[in-house]
Motif scaffolding. Structure first.
Motif: not given
Length: 246
Positions: A77-92
């Motif tokens: 999911s979008v990190p708390e306080g973030g504004e967008q989905v990060v590809y590498e976090y989904r990859w992880a």
């Protein structure tokens, strides 16, 4: 990550920090363009990704499936306080599911399905389909009906995933030939590139153990087999069936 973590938010944040430390803006732009992605990219390389996830998984140790899935969702999911989905976090998140695949069974496939529906790129779909859903399917027969539903789903990424989930058993020399036949017959007329490519890929892998099956399937469907699928399916075979030239 530490072994006494009980809340997945803390280890997720530490993994995000480790990945951010490996960011490369130049690689990020290249990666985004190559994948035609609309996500935010950090530009983390494969070695850094796998090292960070592996270190995190080792620190956590064995964990039950509900915890693993909660951690994966936290990263997805979008990190708390973030504004967008990060590809590498989904990859992880995908890498974690692959490394914890032995903790999962067919009852966890709905959670995997939800992620597959949100991937929207082969770079996330394929490892999740092969090394997570496929790992489950290769040791839990209850996964079969789920894959049967996926292969006729309107979402072509689910159809691709059903097919790719057969690969671990095929590579192990114990293919589910009946299911492979049904799936290949279902997808032979598919016009989507990613389905035609996947079908050829799975048949090519099958040809290493059962070339007669692949040749017979290609012959049976003749000109209905897309050139891309035919080429991939027959790539490892010394001779091609007569219909290849048609």
């Amino acid at each position: 990550m530490t072994a006494d973590d009980s809340d997945p938010k803390a280890p997720a944040e530490r993994l995000r920090s480790a990945l951010s430390a490996s960011a490369d803006p130049v690689r990020a732009e290249q990666q985004r363009a190559y994948l035609r992605s609309d996500l935010h990219h950090l530009g983390v390389g494969v070695p850094d990704m796998r090292r960070s996830v592996t270190l995190g998984r080792r620190a956590l140790g064995a964990r039950p499936a509900p915890y693993v899935l909660a951690l994966v969702r936290e990263l997805w999911s979008v990190p708390e306080g973030g504004e967008q989905v990060v590809y590498e976090y989904r990859w992880a998140a995908v890498e974690l599911l692959v490394q914890y695949a032995r903790a999962l069974d067919a009852t966890h496939l709905p959670a995997v399905e939800a992620l597959l529906r949100e991937c929207r790129t082969w770079a996330l779909v394929d490892p999740l389909a092969v090394h997570c859903a496929g790992a489950i399917a290769s040791c839990d027969a209850a996964a079969g009906p789920v894959l049967d539903r996926w292969v006729t789903d309107p979402d072509f990424w689910l159809r691709r995933s059903a097919l790719l989930a057969l690969l671990p058993a095929i590579r192990a020399g114990r293919p589910d030939t009946d299911r492979l036949t049904r799936y290949a017959d279902t997808l032979v007329d598919a016009r989507e590139f990613f389905l035609r490519k996947a079908l050829g890929w799975v048949l090519r892998e099958t040809s290493a153990h059962d070339p007669e099956f692949v040749v017979a399937w290609v012959e049976r469907h003749g000109t209905r087999v897309a050139p891309l699928t035919r080429r991939e399916a027959l790539r490892r075979l010394p001779t091609a069936p007569a219909r290849q030239s048609q």
